[in-house]
Design a protein around this motif. Structure first.
Motif, PDB file in Angstrom:
ATOM      1  N   ASP A  81      10.366  22.578  65.045  1.00 45.07           N
ATOM      2  CA  ASP A  81      11.135  21.348  65.217  1.00 45.07           C
ATOM      3  C   ASP A  81      10.995  20.464  63.975  1.00 45.07           C
ATOM      4  OD1 ASP A  81       8.671  20.015  65.436  1.00 45.07           O
ATOM      5  OD2 ASP A  81       8.840  19.705  67.587  1.00 45.07           O
ATOM      6  N   LYS A  82      11.601  19.293  63.986  1.00 44.36           N
ATOM      7  CA  LYS A  82      11.588  18.408  62.814  1.00 44.36           C
ATOM      8  C   LYS A  82      10.182  17.992  62.406  1.00 44.36           C
ATOM      9  CE  LYS A  82      16.202  16.485  63.361  1.00 44.36           C
ATOM     10  NZ  LYS A  82      16.989  15.259  63.528  1.00 44.36           N
ATOM     11  N   ALA A  83       9.280  17.937  63.374  1.00 41.24           N
ATOM     12  CA  ALA A  83       7.893  17.553  63.084  1.00 41.24           C
ATOM     13  C   ALA A  83       7.049  18.746  62.629  1.00 41.24           C
ATOM     14  CB  ALA A  83       7.266  16.909  64.321  1.00 41.24           C
ATOM     15  N   GLY A  84       7.651  19.932  62.615  1.00 38.63           N
ATOM     16  CA  GLY A  84       6.935  21.129  62.173  1.00 38.63           C
ATOM     17  C   GLY A  84       6.265  21.918  63.284  1.00 38.63           C
ATOM     18  N   LYS A  85       6.428  21.490  64.552  1.00 37.34           N
ATOM     19  CA  LYS A  85       5.839  22.222  65.666  1.00 37.34           C
ATOM     20  C   LYS A  85       6.610  23.523  65.855  1.00 37.34           C
ATOM     21  CE  LYS A  85       4.473  22.028  70.449  1.00 37.34           C
ATOM     22  NZ  LYS A  85       4.522  21.313  71.710  1.00 37.34           N
ATOM     23  N   ARG A  86       5.882  24.631  65.787  1.00 34.15           N
ATOM     24  CA  ARG A  86       6.479  25.963  65.833  1.00 34.15           C
ATOM     25  C   ARG A  86       6.852  26.393  67.242  1.00 34.15           C
ATOM     26  NH1 ARG A  86       4.526  29.940  62.583  1.00 34.15           N
ATOM     27  NH2 ARG A  86       6.241  31.099  63.495  1.00 34.15           N
ATOM     28  N   ASP A  87       7.746  27.368  67.333  1.00 31.42           N
ATOM     29  CA  ASP A  87       7.999  28.065  68.580  1.00 31.42           C
ATOM     30  C   ASP A  87       6.649  28.609  69.039  1.00 31.42           C
ATOM     31  OD1 ASP A  87       9.933  29.760  70.432  1.00 31.42           O
ATOM     32  OD2 ASP A  87       8.418  31.127  69.620  1.00 31.42           O
ATOM     33  N   LEU A  88       6.278  28.373  70.295  1.00 32.99           N
ATOM     34  CA  LEU A  88       4.935  28.709  70.767  1.00 32.99           C
ATOM     35  C   LEU A  88       4.629  30.206  70.688  1.00 32.99           C
ATOM     36  CD1 LEU A  88       4.634  26.283  73.808  1.00 32.99           C
ATOM     37  CD2 LEU A  88       3.665  26.029  71.513  1.00 32.99           C
ATOM     38  N   GLY A  89       5.585  31.052  71.053  1.00 38.35           N
ATOM     39  CA  GLY A  89       5.361  32.494  70.989  1.00 38.35           C
ATOM     40  C   GLY A  89       5.195  32.991  69.561  1.00 38.35           C
ATOM     41  N   GLN A  90       6.086  32.561  68.671  1.00 33.50           N
ATOM     42  CA  GLN A  90       5.982  32.955  67.264  1.00 33.50           C
ATOM     43  C   GLN A  90       4.667  32.459  66.662  1.00 33.50           C
ATOM     44  OE1 GLN A  90       9.291  31.702  64.861  1.00 33.50           O
ATOM     45  NE2 GLN A  90      10.795  32.672  66.175  1.00 33.50           N
ATOM     46  N   ALA A  91       4.308  31.206  66.935  1.00 37.61           N
ATOM     47  CA  ALA A  91       3.089  30.628  66.375  1.00 37.61           C
ATOM     48  C   ALA A  91       1.850  31.372  66.856  1.00 37.61           C
ATOM     49  CB  ALA A  91       2.994  29.143  66.716  1.00 37.61           C
ATOM     50  N   TYR A  92       1.814  31.733  68.145  1.00 37.65           N
ATOM     51  CA  TYR A  92       0.667  32.472  68.672  1.00 37.65           C
ATOM     52  C   TYR A  92       0.537  33.817  67.954  1.00 37.65           C
ATOM     53  CZ  TYR A  92      -2.600  34.719  71.841  1.00 37.65           C
ATOM     54  OH  TYR A  92      -3.691  35.376  72.359  1.00 37.65           O
ATOM     55  N   ILE A  93       1.649  34.520  67.808  1.00 40.21           N
ATOM     56  CA  ILE A  93       1.615  35.819  67.118  1.00 40.21           C
ATOM     57  C   ILE A  93       1.153  35.642  65.678  1.00 40.21           C
ATOM     58  CG2 ILE A  93       3.068  37.696  66.220  1.00 40.21           C
ATOM     59  CD1 ILE A  93       4.688  37.448  68.868  1.00 40.21           C
ATOM     60  N   ASP A  94       1.741  34.672  64.956  1.00 38.67           N
ATOM     61  CA  ASP A  94       1.427  34.481  63.527  1.00 38.67           C
ATOM     62  C   ASP A  94       0.038  33.911  63.279  1.00 38.67           C
ATOM     63  OD1 ASP A  94       3.959  35.374  62.899  1.00 38.67           O
ATOM     64  OD2 ASP A  94       4.762  33.390  62.423  1.00 38.67           O
ATOM     65  N   ASP A  95      -0.379  32.945  64.099  1.00 37.48           N
ATOM     66  CA  ASP A  95      -1.592  32.186  63.789  1.00 37.48           C
ATOM     67  C   ASP A  95      -2.827  32.630  64.557  1.00 37.48           C
ATOM     68  OD1 ASP A  95       0.130  30.719  62.181  1.00 37.48           O
ATOM     69  OD2 ASP A  95       0.400  29.131  63.676  1.00 37.48           O
ATOM     70  N   VAL A  96      -2.641  33.358  65.651  1.00 34.53           N
ATOM     71  CA  VAL A  96      -3.789  33.768  66.465  1.00 34.53           C
ATOM     72  C   VAL A  96      -3.910  35.294  66.507  1.00 34.53           C
ATOM     73  CG1 VAL A  96      -4.859  33.648  68.759  1.00 34.53           C
ATOM     74  CG2 VAL A  96      -3.598  31.669  67.864  1.00 34.53           C
ATOM     75  N   TRP A  97      -2.914  35.948  67.085  1.00 36.82           N
ATOM     76  CA  TRP A  97      -2.997  37.389  67.334  1.00 36.82           C
ATOM     77  C   TRP A  97      -3.097  38.195  66.038  1.00 36.82           C
ATOM     78  CZ3 TRP A  97       1.264  40.355  70.514  1.00 36.82           C
ATOM     79  CH2 TRP A  97       0.806  41.637  70.833  1.00 36.82           C
ATOM     80  N   THR A  98      -2.312  37.863  65.050  1.00 46.78           N
ATOM     81  CA  THR A  98      -2.260  38.640  63.806  1.00 46.78           C
ATOM     82  C   THR A  98      -3.617  38.755  63.111  1.00 46.78           C
ATOM     83  OG1 THR A  98       0.069  38.178  63.431  1.00 46.78           O
ATOM     84  CG2 THR A  98      -1.233  38.670  61.489  1.00 46.78           C
ATOM     85  N   TYR A  99      -4.482  37.785  63.271  1.00 52.11           N
ATOM     86  CA  TYR A  99      -5.757  37.784  62.546  1.00 52.11           C
ATOM     87  C   TYR A  99      -6.896  38.448  63.299  1.00 52.11           C
ATOM     88  CZ  TYR A  99      -3.401  34.846  59.240  1.00 52.11           C
ATOM     89  OH  TYR A  99      -2.518  34.383  58.302  1.00 52.11           O
ATOM     90  N   ARG A 100      -6.651  38.916  64.505  1.00 48.19           N
ATOM     91  CA  ARG A 100      -7.705  39.550  65.277  1.00 48.19           C
ATOM     92  C   ARG A 100      -7.800  41.036  64.906  1.00 48.19           C
ATOM     93  NH1 ARG A 100      -5.607  36.891  70.549  1.00 48.19           N
ATOM     94  NH2 ARG A 100      -5.289  39.060  71.102  1.00 48.19           N
ATOM     95  N   LEU A 101      -9.040  41.544  64.851  1.00 50.90           N
ATOM     96  CA  LEU A 101      -9.296  42.924  64.440  1.00 50.90           C
ATOM     97  C   LEU A 101     -10.082  43.678  65.507  1.00 50.90           C
ATOM     98  CD1 LEU A 101     -10.433  42.117  60.800  1.00 50.90           C
ATOM     99  CD2 LEU A 101      -8.168  42.898  61.526  1.00 50.90           C
TER     100      LEU A 101
END
Length: 165
Positions: A81-101
Protein backbone atom coordinates in the motif's frame (compact mmCIF):
# COMPACT_ATOMS: atom_id res chain seq x y z
CA UNK A 1 -36.44 -40.97 -19.09
CA UNK A 2 -32.95 -39.61 -18.26
CA UNK A 3 -32.66 -36.77 -15.76
CA UNK A 4 -31.35 -33.53 -17.28
CA UNK A 5 -27.91 -32.59 -16.03
CA UNK A 6 -26.11 -29.29 -15.82
CA UNK A 7 -23.50 -29.10 -18.56
CA UNK A 8 -19.90 -29.25 -17.40
CA UNK A 9 -18.13 -25.95 -18.05
CA UNK A 10 -14.54 -24.75 -17.75
CA UNK A 11 -13.73 -22.86 -14.55
CA UNK A 12 -12.11 -19.44 -14.39
CA UNK A 13 -8.40 -19.43 -13.52
CA UNK A 14 -8.95 -16.29 -11.43
CA UNK A 15 -11.09 -18.32 -9.02
CA UNK A 16 -8.11 -20.18 -7.55
CA UNK A 17 -7.06 -19.17 -4.04
CA UNK A 18 -3.68 -19.79 -2.44
CA UNK A 19 -2.83 -19.30 1.23
CA UNK A 20 0.22 -19.81 3.42
CA UNK A 21 -0.01 -20.57 7.14
CA UNK A 22 1.68 -18.03 9.42
CA UNK A 23 3.56 -20.33 11.79
CA UNK A 24 4.65 -17.34 13.91
CA UNK A 25 1.04 -16.52 14.88
CA UNK A 26 -0.28 -17.65 18.28
CA UNK A 27 -3.46 -19.06 16.69
CA UNK A 28 -3.99 -20.79 13.35
CA UNK A 29 -3.70 -18.01 10.78
CA UNK A 30 -3.80 -18.39 7.01
CA UNK A 31 -2.54 -15.54 4.82
CA UNK A 32 -3.95 -15.06 1.33
CA UNK A 33 -1.33 -14.63 -1.39
CA UNK A 34 -2.66 -11.62 -3.26
CA UNK A 35 -2.67 -10.01 -6.69
CA UNK A 36 -1.91 -13.26 -8.52
CA UNK A 37 -1.71 -12.97 -12.27
CA UNK A 38 -1.04 -16.63 -13.05
CA UNK A 39 -0.23 -20.00 -11.53
CA UNK A 40 0.98 -23.34 -12.78
CA UNK A 41 0.35 -26.62 -10.95
CA UNK A 42 2.74 -29.41 -11.93
CA UNK A 43 1.44 -32.66 -10.36
CA UNK A 44 4.34 -34.66 -11.85
CA UNK A 45 7.19 -32.52 -10.49
CA UNK A 46 9.89 -34.65 -8.79
CA UNK A 47 8.26 -37.91 -9.85
CA UNK A 48 10.69 -40.82 -9.98
CA UNK A 49 10.12 -44.07 -11.85
CA UNK A 50 11.94 -47.39 -12.07
CA UNK A 51 12.23 -49.20 -15.37
CA UNK A 52 10.81 -52.71 -14.84
CA UNK A 53 11.11 -53.83 -18.46
CA UNK A 54 12.38 -57.40 -18.77
CA UNK A 55 12.63 -60.14 -21.37
CA UNK A 56 9.09 -61.12 -20.30
CA UNK A 57 7.77 -57.69 -21.40
CA UNK A 58 7.74 -58.90 -25.01
CA UNK A 59 9.38 -55.70 -26.25
CA UNK A 60 7.01 -53.33 -24.43
CA UNK A 61 8.22 -50.76 -21.92
CA UNK A 62 7.17 -51.18 -18.28
CA UNK A 63 7.77 -49.05 -15.21
CA UNK A 64 6.72 -48.53 -11.60
CA UNK A 65 6.30 -45.11 -10.02
CA UNK A 66 8.62 -44.97 -7.01
CA UNK A 67 8.05 -41.37 -5.90
CA UNK A 68 5.30 -38.80 -6.41
CA UNK A 69 5.86 -35.07 -6.24
CA UNK A 70 4.16 -31.81 -7.13
CA UNK A 71 4.79 -28.07 -7.29
CA UNK A 72 2.91 -24.84 -7.82
CA UNK A 73 4.47 -21.78 -9.38
CA UNK A 74 2.77 -18.49 -8.52
CA UNK A 75 3.20 -15.20 -10.39
CA UNK A 76 1.91 -11.90 -9.11
CA UNK A 77 2.56 -8.21 -8.86
CA UNK A 78 4.70 -7.13 -5.91
CA UNK A 79 2.01 -5.68 -3.68
CA UNK A 80 2.21 -2.88 -1.09
CA UNK A 81 0.00 0.00 0.00
CA UNK A 82 1.02 3.68 -0.04
CA UNK A 83 2.60 3.33 3.41
CA UNK A 84 4.68 0.36 2.22
CA UNK A 85 2.69 -2.35 4.03
CA UNK A 86 3.08 -5.49 1.93
CA UNK A 87 0.52 -8.07 0.90
CA UNK A 88 0.55 -10.37 3.95
CA UNK A 89 1.01 -13.63 2.02
CA UNK A 90 3.80 -12.29 -0.19
CA UNK A 91 5.54 -10.66 2.79
CA UNK A 92 5.41 -13.88 4.84
CA UNK A 93 6.93 -15.87 1.97
CA UNK A 94 9.63 -13.24 1.26
CA UNK A 95 10.52 -12.16 4.79
CA UNK A 96 9.90 -15.25 6.93
CA UNK A 97 9.60 -18.54 5.05
CA UNK A 98 12.35 -17.94 2.47
CA UNK A 99 15.06 -17.59 5.14
CA UNK A 100 14.31 -20.79 7.02
CA UNK A 101 16.62 -23.78 6.46
CA UNK A 102 16.67 -27.52 7.19
CA UNK A 103 13.63 -28.92 9.01
CA UNK A 104 12.44 -25.34 9.55
CA UNK A 105 12.18 -24.78 5.77
CA UNK A 106 8.79 -26.49 5.61
CA UNK A 107 5.53 -24.59 5.95
CA UNK A 108 1.87 -25.48 5.33
CA UNK A 109 0.11 -24.05 2.28
CA UNK A 110 -3.39 -24.61 1.01
CA UNK A 111 -5.20 -23.97 -2.26
CA UNK A 112 -8.56 -24.50 -3.91
CA UNK A 113 -10.91 -23.08 -6.49
CA UNK A 114 -13.61 -20.89 -4.94
CA UNK A 115 -16.24 -23.39 -6.13
CA UNK A 116 -14.66 -26.27 -4.22
CA UNK A 117 -15.72 -27.16 -0.64
CA UNK A 118 -12.28 -28.39 0.44
CA UNK A 119 -8.73 -27.08 0.53
CA UNK A 120 -5.79 -29.11 -0.72
CA UNK A 121 -3.19 -28.83 2.05
CA UNK A 122 0.53 -29.36 1.54
CA UNK A 123 3.54 -29.37 3.80
CA UNK A 124 5.95 -27.62 1.47
CA UNK A 125 9.15 -25.72 0.82
CA UNK A 126 9.39 -22.48 -1.15
CA UNK A 127 11.84 -21.12 -3.70
CA UNK A 128 11.54 -17.36 -4.19
CA UNK A 129 11.29 -16.18 -7.77
CA UNK A 130 12.68 -13.22 -9.62
CA UNK A 131 11.29 -9.74 -9.14
CA UNK A 132 11.62 -7.03 -11.73
CA UNK A 133 10.00 -4.80 -14.29
CA UNK A 134 10.56 -2.15 -16.95
CA UNK A 135 9.90 1.58 -17.06
CA UNK A 136 6.19 1.21 -17.86
CA UNK A 137 5.49 -1.93 -15.84
CA UNK A 138 4.55 -2.88 -12.29
CA UNK A 139 7.09 -4.92 -10.32
CA UNK A 140 6.68 -8.68 -10.67
CA UNK A 141 6.69 -11.21 -7.84
CA UNK A 142 6.85 -15.00 -7.98
CA UNK A 143 7.51 -18.12 -5.93
CA UNK A 144 7.55 -21.87 -6.48
CA UNK A 145 6.05 -24.07 -3.77
CA UNK A 146 7.15 -27.72 -3.72
CA UNK A 147 5.09 -30.34 -1.92
CA UNK A 148 6.80 -32.47 0.74
CA UNK A 149 5.04 -35.72 1.60
CA UNK A 150 1.48 -36.76 0.95
CA UNK A 151 -1.15 -34.03 0.47
CA UNK A 152 -4.19 -33.75 2.71
CA UNK A 153 -7.49 -31.89 2.58
CA UNK A 154 -9.42 -29.60 4.92
CA UNK A 155 -12.98 -28.37 4.84
CA UNK A 156 -13.58 -24.73 3.96
CA UNK A 157 -14.77 -22.90 7.05
CA UNK A 158 -15.85 -19.29 7.43
CA UNK A 159 -13.02 -16.93 8.48
CA UNK A 160 -12.94 -15.92 12.13
CA UNK A 161 -14.27 -12.48 13.02
CA UNK A 162 -11.59 -9.84 12.57
CA UNK A 163 -9.39 -11.51 9.94
CA UNK A 164 -7.75 -14.68 8.75
CA UNK A 165 -9.25 -16.86 6.06
Amino acid sequence: MPTPTTPVRPIDARGWQFEVQDLSASTETWLRIGLLTSFSHNPGENEETEDTTSFDSDGYFEQDVMQRGASISLASKYAADKAGKRDLGQAYIDDVWTYRLGVDSRNPVRWRHRTQPTWVVWDATVSPGEQGGGTTEKTSWSATITRCGKPSTAAVTPPPAGGGS
